[in-house]
Write a protein that holds these residues in place. Structure first.
Motif, PDB file in Angstrom:
ATOM      1  N   ALA A 118       0.872  -1.163   0.052  1.00 30.25           N
ATOM      2  CA  ALA A 118       0.077   0.051  -0.094  1.00 30.25           C
ATOM      3  C   ALA A 118       0.805   1.144   0.038  1.00 30.25           C
ATOM      4  O   ALA A 118       0.628   2.104  -0.581  1.00 30.25           O
ATOM      5  CB  ALA A 118      -0.890   0.056   1.089  1.00 30.25           C
ATOM      6  N   GLY A 119       1.904   1.116   0.832  1.00 28.96           N
ATOM      7  CA  GLY A 119       2.996   2.268   0.681  1.00 28.96           C
ATOM      8  C   GLY A 119       3.566   2.606  -0.521  1.00 28.96           C
ATOM      9  O   GLY A 119       3.584   3.959  -1.188  1.00 28.96           O
ATOM     10  N   ARG A 120       3.908   1.626  -1.307  1.00 23.52           N
ATOM     11  CA  ARG A 120       4.324   1.592  -2.595  1.00 23.52           C
ATOM     12  C   ARG A 120       3.288   2.174  -3.543  1.00 23.52           C
ATOM     13  O   ARG A 120       3.507   2.835  -4.646  1.00 23.52           O
ATOM     14  CB  ARG A 120       5.083   0.448  -3.240  1.00 23.52           C
ATOM     15  N   MET A 121       1.980   1.711  -3.421  1.00 20.47           N
ATOM     16  CA  MET A 121       0.970   2.071  -4.441  1.00 20.47           C
ATOM     17  C   MET A 121       0.585   3.768  -4.025  1.00 20.47           C
ATOM     18  O   MET A 121       0.264   4.448  -4.936  1.00 20.47           O
ATOM     19  CB  MET A 121      -0.249   1.251  -4.020  1.00 20.47           C
ATOM     20  N   GLU A 122       0.856   4.189  -2.595  1.00 21.82           N
ATOM     21  CA  GLU A 122       0.879   5.581  -2.769  1.00 21.82           C
ATOM     22  C   GLU A 122       1.863   6.467  -3.556  1.00 21.82           C
ATOM     23  O   GLU A 122       1.443   7.495  -3.949  1.00 21.82           O
ATOM     24  CB  GLU A 122       1.113   6.054  -1.234  1.00 21.82           C
TER      25      GLU A 122
END
Length: 142
Positions: free
Chosen positions: A38-42
């Motif tokens: 999810a952090g990388r998708m941010e």
């Protein structure tokens, strides 16, 4: 009620499935990986102009992965892959071009036709592929 992983991504959207009757509850180790994903998708969302990303697949339990015909060693099984669209940005091909040209770290980026597959497996190979029939070709169409 949702369980936020990051500002714009929730556990429920990164583990939802349309495969009725199959449990797709991620174990705790996968939840930790989904938080990283999810952090990388941010980062991807920021690159795409902070537009809404629509997730069609994230974590897949082994049963769900078999049901959808996923690869035996799919990064979806470990919570490190996302299939998505960003309709406010453009087509899957336009999204892939933007990500491939950026500094966003990824393992695989695949233009799957009408959606984008991105994985963040530890190898971070920056492998870019395009779906061609039942297989994959390196790179993106010009």
């Amino acid at each position: 009620m949702t369980t936020p992983l990051t500002e714009h991504f929730a556990l429920e959207e990164l583990s939802c499935t349309q495969q009725r009757g199959l449990d797709n509850t991620p174990p705790p180790t996968v939840v930790a990986a989904l938080r990283e994903t999810a952090g990388r998708m941010e980062e991807v969302r920021r690159l795409l102009g902070d537009r809404v990303i629509t997730v069609s697949s994230g974590y897949r339990s082994p049963a769900v992965n078999r049901a959808v015909g996923g690869a035996e060693r799919s990064a979806h099984l470990s919570g490190r892959a996302v299939d998505f669209n960003c309709y406010g940005f453009g087509t899957a091909l336009e999204i892939c071009r933007a990500i491939a040209a950026s500094a966003v770290a990824f393992d695989q980026l695949i233009q799957e036709g009408t959606w984008v597959h991105i994985s963040f497996a530890p190898a971070m190979r920056r492998q870019v592929l395009t779906r061609r029939g039942r297989g994959y070709a390196p790179g993106l169409p010009s």
